[in-house]
Design an enzyme around this catalytic site. Structure first.
Site, PDB file in Angstrom:
ATOM      1  N   SER A   1       0.832  -1.206   0.000  1.00  0.00           N
ATOM      2  CA  SER A   1       0.000   0.000   0.000  1.00  0.00           C
ATOM      3  C   SER A   1       0.865   1.254   0.000  1.00  0.00           C
ATOM      4  O   SER A   1       0.596   2.222  -0.716  1.00  0.00           O
ATOM      5  CB  SER A   1      -0.929   0.012   1.215  1.00  0.00           C
ATOM      6  OG  SER A   1      -1.841  -1.061   1.175  1.00  0.00           O
ATOM      7  N   ASP A   2       1.918   1.232   0.818  1.00  0.00           N
ATOM      8  CA  ASP A   2       2.856   2.358   0.837  1.00  0.00           C
ATOM      9  C   ASP A   2       3.524   2.541  -0.515  1.00  0.00           C
ATOM     10  O   ASP A   2       3.677   3.669  -1.009  1.00  0.00           O
ATOM     11  CB  ASP A   2       3.938   2.110   1.887  1.00  0.00           C
ATOM     12  CG  ASP A   2       3.512   2.568   3.273  1.00  0.00           C
ATOM     13  OD1 ASP A   2       3.079   3.718   3.400  1.00  0.00           O
ATOM     14  OD2 ASP A   2       3.619   1.771   4.219  1.00  0.00           O
ATOM     15  N   MET A   3       3.951   1.445  -1.120  1.00  0.00           N
ATOM     16  CA  MET A   3       4.714   1.548  -2.367  1.00  0.00           C
ATOM     17  C   MET A   3       3.846   2.030  -3.517  1.00  0.00           C
ATOM     18  O   MET A   3       4.260   2.870  -4.321  1.00  0.00           O
ATOM     19  CB  MET A   3       5.365   0.210  -2.682  1.00  0.00           C
ATOM     20  CG  MET A   3       6.370  -0.211  -1.612  1.00  0.00           C
ATOM     21  SD  MET A   3       7.188  -1.763  -1.954  1.00  0.00           S
ATOM     22  CE  MET A   3       8.244  -1.275  -3.323  1.00  0.00           C
TER      23      MET A   3
END
Length: 397
Positions: A183-185
């Site tokens: 999700s962060d990436m």
């Protein structure tokens, strides 16, 4: 300033086959930490931007401490998303440090941050305050949640994967997160794309932009066919392990030594698969002739194919089935990945000379320009490595 000496690392300012890196001369003030923001700024740095990472002079980015493993005192986690950047140590709670960052913001082309909503505004580093002296500033905030009920909540990848549905469709009996903070990436990639778009528009208008990329909504955006499938049908297909909800056979099978992944995307590939495994009659069976039939009779077909896959190794099946024009490959461990012949020959692994860790093998950018992979111009910086050389950027106009 320490410069990398490994032959695989380019000096700052180098070009790729005579073509300037596309963001050469773009100045990025990076007030982000952990993963989504640093991943976005690493993408910009790979493309040639001068990324100055602002860190607390004593603690630094949280990920510097997320280990083991460590190399030369630096966590592998931090090393993975901070190549091609500089680091300066300034405490935003100290008036002198805050003033220094304001000076840098006045000359920056891009500012990116992922602090709690409104935190920088209270410090006089909000978009409205900064654009008074830098009307061309592209200001990007990565938030946990966008406008709505939970807009002031912080965002954490694991919780976003859980709440945003990815864990609900990933795994077998147990809901399972993706093995990296995906999700962060993905949010970082969305932020980098938005920043590039704003810089492109600024070339015409001279005006900057205020960008927000929420972690949660970014995750919703890559539910893709599974999300749209629910919106169309109202049905939740749930977790299917390594199988596909609407294509069969498209999953893993147990070969004699380990798992092998098979991706049959159409009926012609299915015919070729049946020939490759010596079961031509399956292609003529009305239960399996067309993909909707195979989906309806998934269990029978998978059980039959599994009997065949258990007779050879994963590599043997990969060679046979790929030779028949059907996508197939072994399920690799990380040790397998980094000894894979294509990985080794692709040039994506670089030897980088780091100030404290010495020679490190690192992944470079996947992007190629004119056939050349974007270089690692700088190793990931040590905390505050470049503080003394930071004198501010000229006003960006």
């Amino acid at each position: 300033m320490l410069q990398a000496t490994a032959t695989s690392v380019a000096e700052p300012g180098r070009t790729v086959r005579g073509i300037m890196l596309p963001l050469e001369g773009v100045r990025v003030l990076d007030l982000s930490r952990v993963l989504a923001g640093p991943y976005a700024t690493m993408m910009l740095a790979d493309l040639g931007a001068d990324v100055l990472k602002i860190e607390h002079p004593e603690r630094g980015d949280d990920t510097r401490h997320w280990g083991p493993p460590f190399a030369g005192g630096e966590a592998a986690y931090f090393l993975s998303v901070n190549r091609n950047k500089r680091s300066a140590g300034f405490d935003l709670k100290d008036p002198d440090g805050l003033e220094k960052v304001r000076e840098l913001a006045a000359g920056a082309d891009v500012l990116i941050e992922n602090m709690r909503r409104g935190a920088l505004k209270k410090l006089g580093l909000g978009y409205e305050a900064l654009k008074e002296t830098n009307h061309g500033l592209v200001y990007c905030s990565i938030t946990g949640f966008g406008p709505g009920e939970d807009q002031d909540r912080p965002g954490y990848d694991f919780l976003v994967q859980a709440r945003g549905g990815i864990m609900g469709i990933t795994g077998f009996e147990e809901p399972t997160k993706v093995g990296v903070a995906i999700s962060d990436m993905v949010c970082g990639l969305q932020a980098a794309m938005a920043i590039l778009s704003a810089l492109y528009q600024r070339n015409d208008t001279g005006e900057g932009a205020r960008i927000e990329v929420p972690l949660f909504e970014s995750q919703l955006s890559w539910l893709a066919n599974r999300g749209q499938g629910y919106l169309v049908s109202g049905e939740d297909s749930g977790r299917l392990g390594n199988a596909h909800p609407s294509i069969v056979p498209y999953q893993t099978f147990d070969a004699s030594d380990k798992k092998v992944a098979l991706a049959v995307g159409n009926d012609a590939q299915f015919v070729n698969l049946c020939r490759a495994v010596g079961r031509e009659e399956l292609a003529e069976d009305k239960r399996f002739a067309h993909n909707p039939d195979r989906v309806a009779n998934r269990e029978e077909l998978v059980a039959t194919l599994q009997e065949e896959f258990s007779k050879k190794t994963a590599d043997e099946w990969a060679d046979i089935i790929r030779g028949a024009g059907v996508p197939c490959g072994p399920v690799n461990t990380l040790a397998d990945v980094f000894s894979d012949e294509h990985v080794v020959s692709s040039g994506i692994l670089k030897d980088v000379n780091h100030p404290t860790a010495g020679m490190l093998k690192m992944l470079a950018s996947p992007i190629l320009v004119n056939g050349e992979r974007l270089p690692i111009r700088r190793p990931p910086p040590t905390l505050g490595q470049h503080t003394d050389e930071v004198t501010g950027w000229p006003p960006s106009g």
